[in-house]
Motif scaffolding. Structure first.
Motif, PDB file in Angstrom:
ATOM      1  N   ALA B 338      21.096  31.312  24.285  1.00  0.00           N
ATOM      2  CA  ALA B 338      22.283  31.273  22.440  1.00  0.00           C
ATOM      3  C   ALA B 338      22.710  29.650  22.320  1.00  0.00           C
ATOM      4  O   ALA B 338      23.167  29.213  23.317  1.00  0.00           O
ATOM      5  CB  ALA B 338      23.032  32.381  22.638  1.00  0.00           C
ATOM      6  N   HIS B 339      22.839  29.001  21.230  1.00  0.00           N
ATOM      7  CA  HIS B 339      23.097  27.903  21.491  1.00  0.00           C
ATOM      8  C   HIS B 339      24.909  28.058  21.151  1.00  0.00           C
ATOM      9  O   HIS B 339      25.976  27.432  21.686  1.00  0.00           O
ATOM     10  CB  HIS B 339      23.221  27.011  20.515  1.00  0.00           C
ATOM     11  CG  HIS B 339      22.096  27.226  20.127  1.00  0.00           C
ATOM     12  ND1 HIS B 339      20.511  27.685  19.604  1.00  0.00           N
ATOM     13  CD2 HIS B 339      20.423  25.851  20.408  1.00  0.00           C
ATOM     14  CE1 HIS B 339      19.667  27.663  19.772  1.00  0.00           C
ATOM     15  NE2 HIS B 339      19.779  25.799  20.445  1.00  0.00           N
ATOM     16  N   VAL B 340      25.426  29.483  20.541  1.00  0.00           N
ATOM     17  CA  VAL B 340      26.822  29.829  20.123  1.00  0.00           C
ATOM     18  C   VAL B 340      27.304  28.346  19.916  1.00  0.00           C
ATOM     19  O   VAL B 340      28.482  27.918  20.531  1.00  0.00           O
ATOM     20  CB  VAL B 340      27.145  30.120  21.671  1.00  0.00           C
ATOM     21  CG1 VAL B 340      29.070  30.450  21.248  1.00  0.00           C
ATOM     22  CG2 VAL B 340      26.450  30.320  22.665  1.00  0.00           C
ATOM     23  N   LEU B 342      30.258  27.112  18.091  1.00  0.00           N
ATOM     24  CA  LEU B 342      31.811  27.221  18.183  1.00  0.00           C
ATOM     25  C   LEU B 342      31.933  27.906  15.742  1.00  0.00           C
ATOM     26  O   LEU B 342      32.528  28.727  15.717  1.00  0.00           O
ATOM     27  CB  LEU B 342      33.127  26.803  18.343  1.00  0.00           C
ATOM     28  CG  LEU B 342      34.354  27.322  19.318  1.00  0.00           C
ATOM     29  CD1 LEU B 342      34.017  28.921  19.501  1.00  0.00           C
ATOM     30  CD2 LEU B 342      35.662  26.911  19.328  1.00  0.00           C
ATOM     31  N   PRO B 344      29.893  29.588  13.811  1.00  0.00           N
ATOM     32  CA  PRO B 344      28.717  30.214  13.197  1.00  0.00           C
ATOM     33  C   PRO B 344      28.167  29.666  11.826  1.00  0.00           C
ATOM     34  O   PRO B 344      28.944  28.665  10.799  1.00  0.00           O
ATOM     35  CB  PRO B 344      29.129  32.135  12.895  1.00  0.00           C
ATOM     36  CG  PRO B 344      30.415  31.901  13.125  1.00  0.00           C
ATOM     37  CD  PRO B 344      31.163  30.067  12.940  1.00  0.00           C
ATOM     38  N   SER B 392      29.431  21.482  15.231  1.00  0.00           N
ATOM     39  CA  SER B 392      28.439  21.240  16.101  1.00  0.00           C
ATOM     40  C   SER B 392      27.191  22.208  16.030  1.00  0.00           C
ATOM     41  O   SER B 392      26.747  23.444  14.566  1.00  0.00           O
ATOM     42  CB  SER B 392      28.840  22.245  17.492  1.00  0.00           C
ATOM     43  OG  SER B 392      28.944  23.621  17.801  1.00  0.00           O
ATOM     44  N   TYR B 394      24.034  21.411  18.799  1.00  0.00           N
ATOM     45  CA  TYR B 394      23.112  21.576  19.791  1.00  0.00           C
ATOM     46  C   TYR B 394      21.995  21.838  19.377  1.00  0.00           C
ATOM     47  O   TYR B 394      20.758  22.599  20.292  1.00  0.00           O
ATOM     48  CB  TYR B 394      23.926  22.537  20.858  1.00  0.00           C
ATOM     49  CG  TYR B 394      25.175  23.049  21.213  1.00  0.00           C
ATOM     50  CD1 TYR B 394      25.770  21.417  21.188  1.00  0.00           C
ATOM     51  CD2 TYR B 394      26.296  23.503  20.638  1.00  0.00           C
ATOM     52  CE1 TYR B 394      27.351  21.641  21.154  1.00  0.00           C
ATOM     53  CE2 TYR B 394      26.983  23.850  20.291  1.00  0.00           C
ATOM     54  CZ  TYR B 394      28.003  22.628  20.395  1.00  0.00           C
ATOM     55  OH  TYR B 394      29.072  22.940  20.938  1.00  0.00           O
ATOM     56  N   TYR B 490      16.859  23.628  20.996  1.00  0.00           N
ATOM     57  CA  TYR B 490      17.668  22.651  21.922  1.00  0.00           C
ATOM     58  C   TYR B 490      18.237  21.997  23.135  1.00  0.00           C
ATOM     59  O   TYR B 490      17.534  20.917  22.373  1.00  0.00           O
ATOM     60  CB  TYR B 490      17.707  23.970  23.042  1.00  0.00           C
ATOM     61  CG  TYR B 490      19.112  24.600  24.257  1.00  0.00           C
ATOM     62  CD1 TYR B 490      19.715  25.388  23.595  1.00  0.00           C
ATOM     63  CD2 TYR B 490      19.124  23.852  25.094  1.00  0.00           C
ATOM     64  CE1 TYR B 490      21.013  25.875  23.885  1.00  0.00           C
ATOM     65  CE2 TYR B 490      20.565  24.370  25.860  1.00  0.00           C
ATOM     66  CZ  TYR B 490      21.239  25.179  25.583  1.00  0.00           C
ATOM     67  OH  TYR B 490      22.860  25.051  26.143  1.00  0.00           O
ATOM     68  N   GLN B 610      27.988  22.271  29.079  1.00  0.00           N
ATOM     69  CA  GLN B 610      27.663  23.020  28.223  1.00  0.00           C
ATOM     70  C   GLN B 610      25.747  23.416  29.464  1.00  0.00           C
ATOM     71  O   GLN B 610      25.066  24.427  29.432  1.00  0.00           O
ATOM     72  CB  GLN B 610      26.338  22.187  27.468  1.00  0.00           C
ATOM     73  CG  GLN B 610      25.083  24.000  26.466  1.00  0.00           C
ATOM     74  CD  GLN B 610      25.177  23.248  24.490  1.00  0.00           C
ATOM     75  OE1 GLN B 610      25.104  22.393  24.418  1.00  0.00           O
ATOM     76  NE2 GLN B 610      25.759  24.385  23.697  1.00  0.00           N
ATOM     77  N   GLU B 618      24.432  31.820  31.586  1.00  0.00           N
ATOM     78  CA  GLU B 618      24.646  32.322  30.239  1.00  0.00           C
ATOM     79  C   GLU B 618      22.744  33.062  30.362  1.00  0.00           C
ATOM     80  O   GLU B 618      21.739  31.745  30.492  1.00  0.00           O
ATOM     81  CB  GLU B 618      24.175  31.168  29.251  1.00  0.00           C
ATOM     82  CG  GLU B 618      25.523  30.422  29.071  1.00  0.00           C
ATOM     83  CD  GLU B 618      25.794  29.841  28.756  1.00  0.00           C
ATOM     84  OE1 GLU B 618      24.623  29.535  26.902  1.00  0.00           O
ATOM     85  OE2 GLU B 618      26.340  28.371  28.117  1.00  0.00           O
ATOM     86  N   VAL B 637      30.262  31.771  28.066  1.00  0.00           N
ATOM     87  CA  VAL B 637      30.010  30.338  28.296  1.00  0.00           C
ATOM     88  C   VAL B 637      30.252  29.999  28.490  1.00  0.00           C
ATOM     89  O   VAL B 637      32.320  30.555  29.073  1.00  0.00           O
ATOM     90  CB  VAL B 637      30.503  29.876  26.393  1.00  0.00           C
ATOM     91  CG1 VAL B 637      29.254  30.708  25.684  1.00  0.00           C
ATOM     92  CG2 VAL B 637      31.838  29.754  25.978  1.00  0.00           C
TER      93      VAL B 637
END
Ligand code: FES
Ligand code: FES
Lengths: 153, 697
Positions: B338-340, B342, B344, B392, B394, B490, B610, B618, B637
């Motif tokens: 997942a990109h996660v 910060l 959402p 962010s 990504y 991604y 990352q 991850e 993460v």
């Protein structure tokens, strides 16, 4: 209920179990404190209560009554940034900066307790704060700069 | 250079409208390459009528001297607001502080395909430099005409044109005052060599940095409009679940709650988040679930469910393999991650007289605009998407989910509605980096020469599929599959998977021939830029210096993506309990001329950190269509503790065009670590993540 936020008395009409984070953001418009996870796992919502860092997302508004809450908005005094903010500005460590306010609040707590932390001490103290952009090494440098600024004040 | 009559070009984009919106002055507009190529044959090589939707960006010099730059790119932390300003300031000879970037607002900026694939620097940056240089040239000519002197005798500095002979001086604002000039970018204009950069090429602080440090910056999730409601959306219990029916009565009886059902969609909006939470919890849905795959069978599933014909051909194999001295077959697997971001997904939507305005954090404002126009069956002009600097992406924020949900609820309630996804929603209903299975067969000789290479990627994607090594015969194929979970773009796209498989395989081949990983690569590579980063990384890392310590190993990997070349070295230490510690990483990176060294270093660092997560731990766990680790306490993460010593070597090729940096540096991390574990333990891991438990089995 009546809360003390950044030195001011703020009256809010919410139920006691609602999170401090929600009260700060939605009732008081203090949106510098961020939501990242809602479970105390990311540090984005860090504020100070009676000088200690807490995750406002898992702290109820009711439990904050009678205590001094400080948020990122309460750091600047008469247009002058807190030295830790100044260090973040000078060393420009971040990318999207969504983690910034939590990082600044956690860093201030650390430096209050330990005026010249080592890298390992910084890592241990800051490990609860996630920066998904991965700027950790920069933040470590920034906290060291902040320590210098504070110690030479 | 063009005369003033040429400047007034018949753009379809209405000139009067432009200046009504932005005020008078001088505007330079540029269009995408292909449109320019098409227009090449027209009079004097100038651009003919250009449809407004093909204009790439523009620079406007306002009468007060402010330089407004309009671009559809967005700021998601890559700091292009700063680096693009630097490039404009450089070419225009103005201070950084007078450049204002207007980004990602579909009403104000020209259409753009999105802030994706590291294109902002090579394409937008180059075009903005051209536009700025064109504007400067035009300003010089305006002053020359005014003063009756030759252009070549004039100078520009700090936002003004001056004539050293007569001592005359006029600011850009004074020159453009009362004018309404719209001109195309000149393809012939000379711009400043990267080697001579004064503003670009330097470390400059984030332009709006202060607002982030004080908490003043408003991300979408922070925004408020008068009368605004907070939203929550009902989510299915698992992938593929169908809503049979729902009892909304209890939710509707909550004072202040607006409850909306449209087909499978149920959402609520209320004056407080607390009320919205109560209302959504009061909805009583009936779901019908269907059989869904689980993580345990993922890789079989992907291979079994390919959707193209290449699968049949795969059996043919490589004839040349028979003629070689050594062979190696291996299968590599890559999990969903997942990109996660910060922040959402978030959106704030408002309807006004049939016009929809949505503030949302997306990398594709115009894509979201298209989506909303289609969904609500209105023209694109009736949809305005605005992207404030965002927490962010990504590659994970290309889609319009939150925007569409907020817009539906705003329409139903007649009020502005803000929807901020919970972390759980972000983990479950956004999209993932594709999982994949990669089968590699190679044939090679003891002297290191590679005779044949067969590479089949199931599901991860095309990016980075080809190999950079000199190989007599290769067969490379990508086989799309039916994906059990929603997947998408991604950082580095499929390169993270393809480079992992390729560079792992190469290290194993080197080991079989008894050659050093680095020597083996250099022997089989031709690309000088790739060799240069390998050598630079190895040198800084100390690859060749002395013996490894007991229990330690070195690994190396290289790759390139979007004009960026990277080589990564890793050192690992294996403990008595089989735990693996990443001791240090060195990455050498080259992406042409460096625009802002500090921000480039940040981008590289960010990609590496990352990359560590995807390399080591991850992984999305799922069962029967349910995500099992949809929280930050369950999905790990990288944190401060996970970051080893990182050494970054940046190679500045001022002779080459600047490329983007957001992606390539991520690709070397996983294979370099994997190859270091190989050297230390003899174990060649074949899965990403490499060490979900932190230990070797
Ligand atoms: S939002 Fe409170 S710790 Fe993540
Ligand atoms: S800078 Fe983006 S999360 Fe820290």
């Amino acid at each position: 209920m009546v809360l003390t936020i950044n030195g001011k008395r703020r009256e809010v009409y919410v139920s006691a179990e609602i999170s401090l984070l929600n009260v700060l953001r939605d009732e008081l418009g203090l949106t510098g404190t961020k939501y990242g996870c809602g479970e105390g796992a990311c540090g984005a919502c860090t504020v100070h209560i009676d000088g200690k860092p807490v995750h406002s997302c898992i702290t109820s508004a009711g439990s904050s009554v009678g205590k001094a809450v400080v948020t990122i908005e309460g750091l600047e005094k008469n247009g002058v940034l807190h030295p830790v903010q100044e260090a973040f500005l000078q060393s420009d460590p971040l990318q999207c900066s969504y983690c910034a306010s939590g990082m600044v609040m956690s860093a201030i707590s650390l430096l209050n307790q330990n005026s010249s932390p080592s890298d390992a001490e910084i890592v241990a103290a800051m490990n609860g704060n996630i920066c998904r952009c991965g700027t950790y090494p920069n933040i470590i440098k920034t906290i060291k700069l902040a320590a210098n600024l504070l110690n030479n004040k | 250079m063009m005369e003033s009559k040429d400047m007034e070009m018949p753009f379809e984009m209405d000139r009067r409208k432009f200046f009504r919106l932005f005020g008078g002055g001088l505007a330079v507009v540029f269009v995408f390459q292909d449109v320019l190529a098409f227009a090449e044959g027209t009079e004097a090589g100038l651009v003919g009528p250009v449809p407004a939707d093909q204009v790439g960006a523009w620079i406007h010099i306002a009468e007060d001297g402010t330089i407004n730059v309009f671009t559809g790119k967005v700021e998601v932390g890559q700091n292009i607001r700063t680096s693009l300003s630097q490039q404009v300031a450089e070419e225009l000879h103005v201070p950084m502080s007078s450049v204002k970037m207007i980004m990602g607002d579909t009403d104000l900026v020209p259409a753009d395909f999105g802030t994706v694939g590291s294109r902002s620097t090579p394409q937008m940056g180059t075009q903005l430099r051209k536009a700025a240089a064109t504007a400067r040239q035009a300003l010089l000519e305006m002053a020359a005409g005014l003063w009756g002197v030759d252009v070549s005798s004039l100078k520009t500095d700090a936002g003004a044109v001056s004539d050293p002979q007569s001592g005359k001086k006029m600011s850009y604002g004074q020159l453009t005052k009362g004018r309404q000039i719209l001109m195309p970018v000149s393809e012939q204009v000379a711009f400043i060599n990267a080697a001579d950069w004064k503003v670009a090429g330097k470390t400059m602080p984030k332009v709006n940095g202060r607002s982030f440090i004080t908490g003043e910056h408003k991300y979408v999730s922070d925004m408020v409009l008068p009368g605004m409601l907070y939203a929550r959306v009902l989510r299915p219990p698992a992938y593929g679940a169908r809503l049979v029916n729902a009892d909304l009565s209890a939710a509707k009886s909550i004072p202040g709650a607006v409850v909306l059902q449209e087909g499978n969609f149920i959402g609520v909006a209320a004056p407080t988040l607390e009320t919205a939470d109560k209302a959504i919890a009061a909805v009583k849905p009936n779901w019908e679930t269907s059989k869904q795959p689980s993580g345990a069978e993922l890789f079989d599933y992907l291979v079994r469910n390919t959707t193209n014909q290449n699968k049949e051909k795969a059996a043919d194999g490589l004839q040349a393999i028979d003629g070689a001295e050594m062979k190696l077959d291996a299968t590599y697997t890559v999990d969903y991650i997942a990109h996660v971001p910060l922040e959402p997904r978030a959106a704030l939507a408002q309807w006004n007289d049939g016009k929809l305005t949505v503030w949302t954090g997306t990398q594709r404002p115009f894509g979201v605009q298209d989506h909303l126009a289609a969904e609500f069956n209105i023209s694109k002009e009736k949809v305005r998407v605005i992207v404030p600097d965002t927490g962010s992406g990504y590659g994970g924020k290309h889609s319009a989910e939150a925007a569409s949900e907020a817009a539906r609820l705003a329409r139903a309630s007649g009020k502005p509605v803000k929807l901020v996804w919970t972390r759980k929603e972000e983990f479950t209903w956004a999209y993932f980096r594709p999982a994949g299975v990669i089968k590699v067969s190679s044939a090679f000789n003891k002297n290191g020469e590679i005779k044949a290479w067969r590479f089949d990627n199931y599901n991860s994607g095309n990016a980075g599929l080809d190999t950079q090594y000199r190989i007599a015969r290769k067969e490379i194929a990508y086989h799309p599959s039916r994906t059990p979970l929603k997947q998408g773009s991604y950082r580095g796209l499929a390169s993270t998977a393809n480079v992992f498989a390729r560079e792992s395989h190469i290290a194993d081949m080197a080991r079989m021939t008894g050659m050093d990983q680095l020597v083996y690569r250099l022997k089989n590579l031709d690309d000088p830029r790739l060799k240069a980063v390998l050598e630079a990384a190895a040198k800084s890392f100390g690859w060749n210096s002395g013996k490894r310590m007991e229990g330690r190993g070195y690994g190396i990997a290289c790759g390139f993506e979007k004009g960026g070349y990277v080589a990564t070295c890793a050192e690992v230490a294996i403990g008595a309990d089989r735990s693996v510690e990443i001791v240090r990483l060195t990455a050498a990176f080259e992406c042409g001329a460096i625009v802002n060294p500090h921000h480039l270093e940040n981008q590289i660092l960010g990609a590496i950190v990352q990359g560590l997560g995807g390399a080591l731990f991850e992984r999305i766990d799922f069962e029967e269509g349910k995500i099992l680790n949809a929280s930050l306490s369950a999905y790990r993460v990288p944190r401060f503790k996970d970051v080893p010593g990182i050494d970054i070597v940046m190679i500045n090729r001022v002779d080459l065009p600047s490329a983007g940096a957001g992606e390539a540096p991520i690709v070397g991390v996983a294979p370099a670590i994997r190859n270091a574990i190989l050297e230390a333990s003899g174990i060649g891991l074949k899965t990403l993540p490499l060490l979900p438990s932190g230990k070797l089995a």
